[in-house]
Design an enzyme around this catalytic site. Structure first.
Site, PDB file in Angstrom:
ATOM      1  N   ASP A  81     -13.214 -11.474  36.246  1.00  0.00           N
ATOM      2  CA  ASP A  81     -14.467 -12.148  35.892  1.00  0.00           C
ATOM      3  C   ASP A  81     -14.168 -13.611  35.565  1.00  0.00           C
ATOM      4  O   ASP A  81     -13.063 -13.927  35.093  1.00  0.00           O
ATOM      5  CB  ASP A  81     -15.053 -11.408  34.664  1.00  0.00           C
ATOM      6  CG  ASP A  81     -16.476 -11.808  34.349  1.00  0.00           C
ATOM      7  OD1 ASP A  81     -17.207 -12.207  35.263  1.00  0.00           O
ATOM      8  OD2 ASP A  81     -16.863 -11.714  33.157  1.00  0.00           O
ATOM      9  N   HIS A  82     -15.132 -14.501  35.768  1.00  0.00           N
ATOM     10  CA  HIS A  82     -15.036 -15.933  35.408  1.00  0.00           C
ATOM     11  C   HIS A  82     -13.614 -16.463  35.308  1.00  0.00           C
ATOM     12  O   HIS A  82     -13.010 -16.448  34.223  1.00  0.00           O
ATOM     13  CB  HIS A  82     -15.648 -16.167  34.016  1.00  0.00           C
ATOM     14  CG  HIS A  82     -17.126 -16.131  34.018  1.00  0.00           C
ATOM     15  ND1 HIS A  82     -17.894 -17.109  34.610  1.00  0.00           N
ATOM     16  CD2 HIS A  82     -17.981 -15.245  33.476  1.00  0.00           C
ATOM     17  CE1 HIS A  82     -19.166 -16.813  34.434  1.00  0.00           C
ATOM     18  NE2 HIS A  82     -19.257 -15.685  33.760  1.00  0.00           N
ATOM     19  N   GLY A 209     -25.081 -12.649  32.277  1.00  0.00           N
ATOM     20  CA  GLY A 209     -25.915 -12.669  31.082  1.00  0.00           C
ATOM     21  C   GLY A 209     -26.886 -11.495  31.024  1.00  0.00           C
ATOM     22  O   GLY A 209     -28.062 -11.656  30.687  1.00  0.00           O
ATOM     23  N   GLY A 210     -26.385 -10.289  31.331  1.00  0.00           N
ATOM     24  CA  GLY A 210     -27.261  -9.110  31.356  1.00  0.00           C
ATOM     25  C   GLY A 210     -27.676  -8.607  29.981  1.00  0.00           C
ATOM     26  O   GLY A 210     -28.730  -7.969  29.840  1.00  0.00           O
ATOM     27  N   SER A 211     -26.884  -8.883  28.939  1.00  0.00           N
ATOM     28  CA  SER A 211     -27.183  -8.325  27.606  1.00  0.00           C
ATOM     29  C   SER A 211     -28.558  -8.733  27.111  1.00  0.00           C
ATOM     30  O   SER A 211     -28.860  -9.931  27.043  1.00  0.00           O
ATOM     31  CB  SER A 211     -26.166  -8.830  26.575  1.00  0.00           C
ATOM     32  OG  SER A 211     -24.916  -8.276  26.815  1.00  0.00           O
ATOM     33  N   ASN A 230     -23.915  -8.472  35.212  1.00  0.00           N
ATOM     34  CA  ASN A 230     -22.808  -8.471  34.246  1.00  0.00           C
ATOM     35  C   ASN A 230     -23.313  -8.233  32.827  1.00  0.00           C
ATOM     36  O   ASN A 230     -24.287  -8.872  32.404  1.00  0.00           O
ATOM     37  CB  ASN A 230     -22.123  -9.833  34.244  1.00  0.00           C
ATOM     38  CG  ASN A 230     -21.370 -10.112  35.524  1.00  0.00           C
ATOM     39  OD1 ASN A 230     -21.575  -9.460  36.534  1.00  0.00           O
ATOM     40  ND2 ASN A 230     -20.491 -11.084  35.476  1.00  0.00           N
ATOM     41  N   THR A 233     -21.764  -8.892  25.970  1.00  0.00           N
ATOM     42  CA  THR A 233     -22.021  -9.059  24.528  1.00  0.00           C
ATOM     43  C   THR A 233     -22.602  -7.821  23.846  1.00  0.00           C
ATOM     44  O   THR A 233     -22.152  -7.440  22.760  1.00  0.00           O
ATOM     45  CB  THR A 233     -22.989 -10.247  24.312  1.00  0.00           C
ATOM     46  OG1 THR A 233     -22.482 -11.374  25.017  1.00  0.00           O
ATOM     47  CG2 THR A 233     -23.132 -10.590  22.848  1.00  0.00           C
TER      48      THR A 233
HETATM   49  P1  13P Z   1     -23.531 -11.138  28.420  1.00  0.00           P
HETATM   50  O1  13P Z   1     -22.415 -11.306  27.467  1.00  0.00           O
HETATM   51  O2  13P Z   1     -24.715 -11.985  28.100  1.00  0.00           O
HETATM   52  O3  13P Z   1     -23.895  -9.731  28.652  1.00  0.00           O
HETATM   53  O4  13P Z   1     -23.006 -11.713  29.823  1.00  0.00           O
HETATM   54  C1  13P Z   1     -21.915 -11.093  30.445  1.00  0.00           C
HETATM   55  C2  13P Z   1     -21.455 -11.852  31.619  1.00  0.00           C
HETATM   56  O5  13P Z   1     -22.199 -12.549  32.267  1.00  0.00           O
HETATM   57  C3  13P Z   1     -20.034 -11.679  31.979  1.00  0.00           C
HETATM   58  O6  13P Z   1     -19.609 -12.555  32.941  1.00  0.00           O
END
Ligand code: 13P
Length: 282
Positions: A81-82, A209-211, A230, A233
């Site tokens: 990831d990233h 940013g799914g959280s 994804n 958090t």
């Molecule tokens: P969140 O932490 O907002 O769920 O985002 C996760 C993410 O995008 C991981 O790359």
């Protein structure tokens, strides 16, 4: 079984559902995500981010994924990831990761394009899929992946088309109003931008940013080409809260804390898997 993400993402893209990509960095997260996938019978992605290299090496992450998931019937993809460091991307390919995200989104467009193209040439020659990012997400509350000073830059559809054609990337992460971390207020998702991107690109799109996204928001993104979502958090917040409750109750053995954390990870991951696959066509 461990797979490359291309097949599972294309399948999701064409059948109106999304694959969950959940961050992993210790035994409990690997185990919880894999158990959630096994119990639901849905493919999952284990997303190991560059920033978790302090928790374990790339080689350990691969060994753990293989040991816990290699013999299971569901497809599991170990994904980097990233990652903004090219050396780490190439080391992950060598370590056995099925897919990598080269994140050059903070770089000028042409530099991001040049680096992503190089990553694609090498990764594809090794049978590894590539995700890249255009645009930039801001950071929400409790973010582990951004700073409060980050300014959101939406993905520009025409640039995205040029980028994908030039790099041959397998999936593109777009910035349409989601944030890394929990939302302080209801997100203003730019479905109009997503729609334009989807019309111009014919590849699976990725939502970071799914959280904290509501099911309806998730479904309207899936309807417009999002095939990978994804989540990080919320899993961590929930597991930490449960751990704090357990510690407030008694002084448990460390092994009990570990089991409780696996349970917490599994339950949040299962919640998101249910959202992501609820429109799946059979
Ligand atoms: P969140 O932490 O907002 O769920 O985002 C996760 C993410 O995008 C991981 O790359």
């Amino acid at each position: 079984m461990l797979v490359n993400f291309r097949n599972i993402l294309n399948e999701a893209y064409h059948n109106n559902y999304a694959i969950g990509s959940f961050n992993v960095y210790n035994y409990e997260t690997f185990k919880g995500v894999i158990e959630a996938g096994t119990e639901t019978g849905v493919p999952v992605m284990l997303a190991f981010g560059e920033k978790y290299l302090k928790n374990m090496t790339l080689e350990t992450a691969y060994t753990l994924a293989r040991s816990l998931g290699g013999e299971l019937p569901i497809p599991i993809s170990l994904h980097l990831d990233h990652c903004s460091d090219l050396n780490t991307v190439f080391r992950a390919i060598r370590a056995g990761f099925g897919s990598v995200m080269y994140d050059g989104s903070a770089l000028p467009f042409e530099e991001n394009l040049k680096n992503t193209k190089l990553v694609c040439q090498i990764a594809h020659a090794c049978g590894v899929s590539v995700e890249a990012e255009l645009g930039c997400l801001a950071a929400g509350e409790h973010s582990h992946e951004g700073l409060a000073s980050d300014v959101e830059v939406y993905t520009e559809p025409e640039l995205a088309k040029r980028f994908v054609e030039a790099t041959q990337v397998d999936a593109l992460a777009v910035s349409i109003g989601t944030v890394h971390g929990m939302y302080k207020i209801k997100p203003n998702l730019r479905i109009d931008i997503l729609e334009k991107i989807q019309k111009l690109l014919k590849i699976p799109l990725v939502l970071h940013g799914g959280s904290g996204l509501a099911e309806q928001e998730i479904l309207s993104c899936i309807d417009r080409g999002i095939a990978k979502i994804n989540v990080n958090t919320e899993i961590s917040l929930y597991a930490v809260e449960k751990t704090a409750n357990l510690l407030a109750e008694k002084k448990p053995h460390l092994s009990e804390v570990s089991l409780s954390q696996i349970d917490s990870v599994r339950s949040i991951v299962k919640k998101y898997i249910a959202f992501f696959s609820s429109q799946k066509s059979t």
